[in-house]
Write a protein that holds these residues in place. Structure first.
Motif, PDB file in Angstrom:
ATOM      1  N   LEU A 121      47.960   3.642 -39.026  1.00 20.37           N
ATOM      2  CA  LEU A 121      46.645   3.804 -39.632  1.00 20.37           C
ATOM      3  C   LEU A 121      46.124   2.490 -40.206  1.00 20.37           C
ATOM      4  N   LYS A 122      47.012   1.695 -40.749  1.00 16.01           N
ATOM      5  CA  LYS A 122      46.599   0.418 -41.332  1.00 16.01           C
ATOM      6  C   LYS A 122      46.075  -0.552 -40.269  1.00 16.01           C
ATOM      7  N   LYS A 123      46.503  -0.389 -39.015  1.00 15.90           N
ATOM      8  CA  LYS A 123      46.019  -1.269 -37.944  1.00 15.90           C
ATOM      9  C   LYS A 123      44.503  -1.184 -37.802  1.00 15.90           C
ATOM     10  N   ARG A 124      43.957  -0.037 -38.110  1.00 16.43           N
ATOM     11  CA  ARG A 124      42.516   0.162 -38.003  1.00 16.43           C
ATOM     12  C   ARG A 124      41.759  -0.728 -38.996  1.00 16.43           C
ATOM     13  N   TYR A 125      42.390  -1.156 -40.054  1.00 21.89           N
ATOM     14  CA  TYR A 125      41.701  -1.915 -41.095  1.00 21.89           C
ATOM     15  C   TYR A 125      41.084  -3.200 -40.554  1.00 21.89           C
ATOM     16  N   HIS A 126      41.699  -3.793 -39.540  1.00 23.35           N
ATOM     17  CA  HIS A 126      41.151  -5.021 -38.956  1.00 23.35           C
ATOM     18  C   HIS A 126      39.798  -4.767 -38.296  1.00 23.35           C
ATOM     19  N   GLN A 127      39.628  -3.561 -37.693  1.00 19.40           N
ATOM     20  CA  GLN A 127      38.327  -3.218 -37.109  1.00 19.40           C
ATOM     21  C   GLN A 127      37.282  -2.984 -38.196  1.00 19.40           C
ATOM     22  N   LYS A 170      40.851   9.521 -40.203  1.00 18.72           N
ATOM     23  CA  LYS A 170      41.899   8.499 -40.101  1.00 18.72           C
ATOM     24  C   LYS A 170      41.539   7.272 -40.932  1.00 18.72           C
ATOM     25  N   ASP A 171      40.238   6.943 -40.966  1.00 20.93           N
ATOM     26  CA  ASP A 171      39.817   5.779 -41.760  1.00 20.93           C
ATOM     27  C   ASP A 171      39.985   6.028 -43.251  1.00 20.93           C
ATOM     28  N   LEU A 172      39.741   7.255 -43.690  1.00 21.11           N
ATOM     29  CA  LEU A 172      39.959   7.597 -45.089  1.00 21.11           C
ATOM     30  C   LEU A 172      41.415   7.338 -45.467  1.00 21.11           C
ATOM     31  N   LEU A 173      42.319   7.780 -44.611  1.00 28.68           N
ATOM     32  CA  LEU A 173      43.740   7.533 -44.849  1.00 28.68           C
ATOM     33  C   LEU A 173      44.053   6.044 -44.770  1.00 28.68           C
ATOM     34  N   CYS A 174      43.437   5.368 -43.809  1.00 31.09           N
ATOM     35  CA  CYS A 174      43.658   3.929 -43.626  1.00 31.09           C
ATOM     36  C   CYS A 174      43.276   3.158 -44.888  1.00 31.09           C
ATOM     37  N   LEU A 175      42.101   3.430 -45.429  1.00 33.53           N
ATOM     38  CA  LEU A 175      41.630   2.708 -46.612  1.00 33.53           C
ATOM     39  C   LEU A 175      42.485   3.042 -47.832  1.00 33.53           C
ATOM     40  N   TYR A 176      42.854   4.291 -47.940  1.00 32.16           N
ATOM     41  CA  TYR A 176      43.711   4.689 -49.065  1.00 32.16           C
ATOM     42  C   TYR A 176      45.077   3.993 -48.982  1.00 32.16           C
ATOM     43  N   LEU A 177      45.678   3.994 -47.799  1.00 34.18           N
ATOM     44  CA  LEU A 177      46.999   3.377 -47.630  1.00 34.18           C
ATOM     45  C   LEU A 177      46.937   1.861 -47.792  1.00 34.18           C
ATOM     46  N   ASN A 178      45.822   1.254 -47.364  1.00 33.83           N
ATOM     47  CA  ASN A 178      45.671  -0.187 -47.523  1.00 33.83           C
ATOM     48  C   ASN A 178      45.661  -0.579 -48.999  1.00 33.83           C
ATOM     49  N   ASN A 179      45.136   0.320 -49.845  1.00 34.15           N
ATOM     50  CA  ASN A 179      45.045   0.045 -51.284  1.00 34.15           C
ATOM     51  C   ASN A 179      46.264   0.530 -52.070  1.00 34.15           C
ATOM     52  N   ARG A 239      37.957   1.456 -52.370  1.00 29.84           N
ATOM     53  CA  ARG A 239      38.723   0.788 -53.420  1.00 29.84           C
ATOM     54  C   ARG A 239      39.204   1.827 -54.429  1.00 29.84           C
ATOM     55  N   ASN A 240      40.363   1.579 -55.008  1.00 27.72           N
ATOM     56  CA  ASN A 240      40.847   2.463 -56.061  1.00 27.72           C
ATOM     57  C   ASN A 240      39.887   2.448 -57.256  1.00 27.72           C
ATOM     58  N   ASN A 241      39.737   3.586 -57.890  1.00 30.51           N
ATOM     59  CA  ASN A 241      38.981   3.698 -59.147  1.00 30.51           C
ATOM     60  C   ASN A 241      37.546   3.186 -59.032  1.00 30.51           C
ATOM     61  N   SER A 242      36.914   3.479 -57.901  1.00 34.30           N
ATOM     62  CA  SER A 242      35.531   3.047 -57.675  1.00 34.30           C
ATOM     63  C   SER A 242      34.641   4.256 -57.469  1.00 34.30           C
ATOM     64  N   ASP A 243      33.363   4.120 -57.794  1.00 32.29           N
ATOM     65  CA  ASP A 243      32.414   5.194 -57.495  1.00 32.29           C
ATOM     66  C   ASP A 243      31.391   4.752 -56.452  1.00 32.29           C
ATOM     67  N   GLU A 244      31.725   3.682 -55.715  1.00 34.91           N
ATOM     68  CA  GLU A 244      30.878   3.196 -54.630  1.00 34.91           C
ATOM     69  C   GLU A 244      31.545   3.502 -53.288  1.00 34.91           C
ATOM     70  N   LEU A 245      30.723   3.759 -52.274  1.00 35.21           N
ATOM     71  CA  LEU A 245      31.239   4.165 -50.971  1.00 35.21           C
ATOM     72  C   LEU A 245      30.837   3.156 -49.905  1.00 35.21           C
ATOM     73  N   LEU A 246      31.812   2.740 -49.111  1.00 39.80           N
ATOM     74  CA  LEU A 246      31.565   1.794 -48.020  1.00 39.80           C
ATOM     75  C   LEU A 246      30.888   2.514 -46.866  1.00 39.80           C
ATOM     76  N   LEU A 247      29.708   2.036 -46.464  1.00 38.89           N
ATOM     77  CA  LEU A 247      29.000   2.620 -45.330  1.00 38.89           C
ATOM     78  C   LEU A 247      29.744   2.248 -44.046  1.00 38.89           C
ATOM     79  N   MET A 248      30.130   3.269 -43.263  1.00 42.80           N
ATOM     80  CA  MET A 248      30.919   3.045 -42.046  1.00 42.80           C
ATOM     81  C   MET A 248      29.951   2.847 -40.873  1.00 42.80           C
TER      82      MET A 248
END
Length: 516
Positions: free
Chosen positions: A25-31, A139-148, A300-309
C-alpha cells in the motif's frame, strides 16, 4: 486490480500479511506525490482521457468531444447541469439503453440518500468508477494512514465497517441501492477478508436487527479499525458497550487504533468518541466521498484538512458561491482557485457525469498541495434574510458553545422564522443533547454571539435586531431525530439529518413529533 493476490491470504501468518500489505500500500504514495507536484497537468490529463473515452457516446457526439483539445473549449462547449437536467438520460440507461454518456455498460446506480427528500436520485456507477475511484480511494486511505504511522498493526485484525441498511434491488436488468451496499457487494476479496461483519449482515435492510447481528458477529473479532458515518457508528458503539457491559471500547477490542469517518461533520461527535475511546494515541482519519465519487482524504495525523485526490478519473471545477445563483455562473478549474473562498463543486467523472453540480461546497485551506474543508451544501443553508448562514458556521458555533458550557450535542436542525406583520424574522433551532446545558437562555445567547463572530452577514442582520431577532432554541426530547428518521424509513447508513434549510417543513415536523 487489487495490489496483491488474495488466493492464499487465509494461509498466510497474520504478522507477515500485515507487513506485506503495508509495504504494498505504501508503494502507492509515490504516485500521490506525483499529482501533488503536478496538479494542473494531472487534472488536464484526466479531462482529456475522459473526453477521448466518451467521444462516441451520445453525449460525446452531441458536443463533439473528439475536437476538444483543452479545458477552455470544454468549458465553452459543455453546459453545467443539475441532476434534473440529466435524469432522462439516466432513466434510459436504467432501462437498458447504453452508450448514452459513458461507453462501458452501466448496471449499478447509487440511490442517493444525502437528504431526507422524498425524491431519490439514481447516480450511475461504472466499473471504472468502482475500480479507479471508490476502491482505489480505500487503498489510498490505508496508504496515507500507514505512511504516517509506521508502527501500525492495522492488518493484524479487521475493520468494523458500518454500511448502508438498504438491500440492492434489481430493476430492468440494472441494480440500485445505497453506494455502501454496492461497494460491499462488489468488494475485492482482500477487503472482504479484512472486514467485519460479513457481507450478509452488512447488507441487511432492517436497521435495528442489523445492529444486533453486527454486535454478535464482531465483538469476538480482533477489530483494529472502525469505518462509517459518525452519527450511526456512535449508535452502534454505544450499543456494543451496553450489551457487553464494558466501560470503554478498548475493553472490547484492545487493539483498536483508528476510526475512518466521513459523511457528516465530526466536530459535534468528537468529544463523545473520546469518552468511549480514551486513548491519546488513537487516531481519527476523515474522508470526503459521495454517491458521485470519492474526492478527498485526510493525509496527516491530527488534521482537519483533506487532500484533494486528483487521479481518480474525476475532473474538478469550482463556482465561487457569490456567483452560484447567477443564470450562467462561470466555473473555474482547480489551478485558478483561491484560499479561504467558498466554492460549489462541479465534477466530470468516469461514470459519465459531465460538468455536474454535486451540491457540495468546499473551502481551500492550502494550494500546495490542494487541501479542502467541506463547508456544506448549496441547498442546505439559511439565506431567507440575506444572512447566508452555512453549515460550517453552524458547526463551528456549536463546537465553541459545547467547549464553553460542557454541553454535548447529538443532532440538530435549524430553519427560518418568517416575518409576520411587524414581527422580525429569525432562526429556529431544534437540538437534541446528550448532555444538556445548565441554562438554555445562556446557550442561546452564546450561539447568537458565536454566529455573529463567524458570519458578517448574519451579524449585520442581527445588528440592533434590524432584520433578525434572537434565535429560538428548542431542547429536543431523547431520540427525537432517530424517531423522525425511523418514521421515514431512513435509519442507518448514509441517511443524514438536514442541518439547515430555507423552509420550515423539517422544523414543523420535528416540533410536532417532539410533543409526542
Amino acid at each position: 486490480m487489487p495490489y496483491f493476490s488474495t488466493s492464499k491470504i487465509p494461509k498466510m501468518p497474520i504478522p507477515l500479511f500485515n507487513s506485506i500489505a503495508s509495504w504494498l500500500l505504501k508503494k502507492r504514495y509515490h504516485q500521490i506525490e506525483l499529482f501533488i507536484k503536478y496538479p494542473a497537468e494531472v487534472q488536464e490529463e484526466v479531462l482529456q482521457q475522459l473526453l477521448e473515452i466518451a467521444q462516441n457516446t451520445e453525449i460525446g457526439k452531441k458536443y463533439d468531444f473528439e475536437s476538444i483539445q483543452g479545458y477552455a473549449t470544454f468549458r465553452e462547449r459543455v453546459p453545467i447541469v443539475s441532476y434534473e437536467e440529466i435524469e432522462p438520460l439516466i432513466e434510459r440507461t436504467r432501462k437498458g439503453v447504453q452508450n448514452l454518456f459513458w461507453p462501458t455498460a452501466i448496471k449499478w446506480f447509487a440511490k442517493s440518500s444525502g437528504t431526507t427528500n422524498a425524491k431519490s436520485k439514481f447516480i450511475p456507477v461504472s466499473s471504472e468508477a468502482l475500480e479507479d475511484c471508490h476502491y482505489k480511494s480505500g487503498k489510498d486511505l490505508l496508504c496515507l494512514y500507514l505512511n504516517n504511522n509506521e508502527n501500525s498493526q492495522l492488518f493484524t485484525g479487521k475493520s468494523l465497517r458500518l454500511g448502508g441498511s438498504k438491500e440492492l434491488y434489481e430493476d430492468n436488468g440494472s441494480f440500485f441501492g445505497d453506494l455502501s451496499a454496492i461497494l460491499i457487494d462488489n468488494m475485492p476479496l482482500w477487503a472482504e477478508f479484512s472486514s467485519t461483519p460479513s457481507s450478509r449482515v452488512s447488507l441487511m435492510s432492517e436497521w435495528e436487527s442489523k445492529l444486533s447481528a453486527i454486535i454478535k458477529e464482531s465483538t469476538s473479532e480482533n477489530v483494529t479499525s472502525l469505518a462509517g458515518v459518525p452519527s450511526w457508528m456512535l449508535v452502534l458503539l454505544n450499543q456494543v458497550l451496553q450489551e457487553t457491559g464494558k466501560s470503554h471500547l478498548f475493553d472490547v477490542w484492545e487493539n483498536l487504533e483508528v476510526y475512518f469517518h466521513g459523511g457528516v461533520n465530526f466536530s459535534p461527535y468528537k468529544e463523545q468518541y473520546q469518552k468511549i475511546l480514551p486513548r491519546e494515541r488513537f487516531k481519527y482519519y476523515e474522508i470526503y466521498n459521495a454517491s458521485e465519487g470519492f474526492f478527498a482524504i485526510q493525509d496527516r495525523n491530527n488534521s482537519d484538512e483533506l487532500l484533494l485526490m486528483l487521479d481518480y478519473g474525476i475532473f474538478y471545477e469550482f463556482i465561487p458561491m457569490e456567483a452560484y445563483k447567477n443564470e450562467q455562473p462561470r466555473a473555474i478549474p482547480l489551478w485558478e482557485v483561491e484560499k479561504d473562498k467558498n466554492y460549489a463543486i462541479i465534477i466530470t467523472t468516469n461514470s459519465g457525469l459531465w460538468r455536474y453540480k454535486i451540491g457540495d461546497t468546499v473551502r481551500f485551506t492550502s494550494l500546495a498541495p490542494y487541501r479542502v474543508k467541506v463547508t456544506g451544501r448549496t441547498k442546505h443553508h439559511i439565506n431567507v434574510f440575506g444572512e447566508e448562514l452555512i453549515i460550517e458556521n453552524a458547526e463551528e458555533a456549536l463546537k465553541q458553545i459545547c467547549i464553553k458550557t460542557g454541553a454535548e450535542i447529538m443532532d440538530y436542525t435549524a430553519g427560518p422564522i418568517f416575518m409576520e406583520g411587524k414581527e422580525k424574522g429569525g432562526h429556529e433551532w431544534i437540538i437534541e443533547f446528550r448532555k444538556k446545558p445548565e441554562d438554555l437562555d445562556y446557550f442561546t445567547e452564546f450561539l447568537d454571539n458565536a454566529l455573529k463572530s463567524l458570519n458578517s452577514d448574519y451579524e449585520a442582520k442581527r445588528y440592533n435586531n434590524t432584520t433578525l431577532r434572537m434565535p429560538k432554541v428548542h431542547m429536543a426530547r431523547e431520540n427525537l431525530f432517530y424517531d423522525w428518521l425511523k418514521s421515514k424509513d431512513k435509519l442507518g447508513g448514509q441517511h443524514k439529518i438536514p442541518r439547515l434549510s430555507n423552509k420550515r417543513n423539517y422544523v414543523e415536523e420535528l416540533l410536532d413529533l417532539n410533543k409526542k
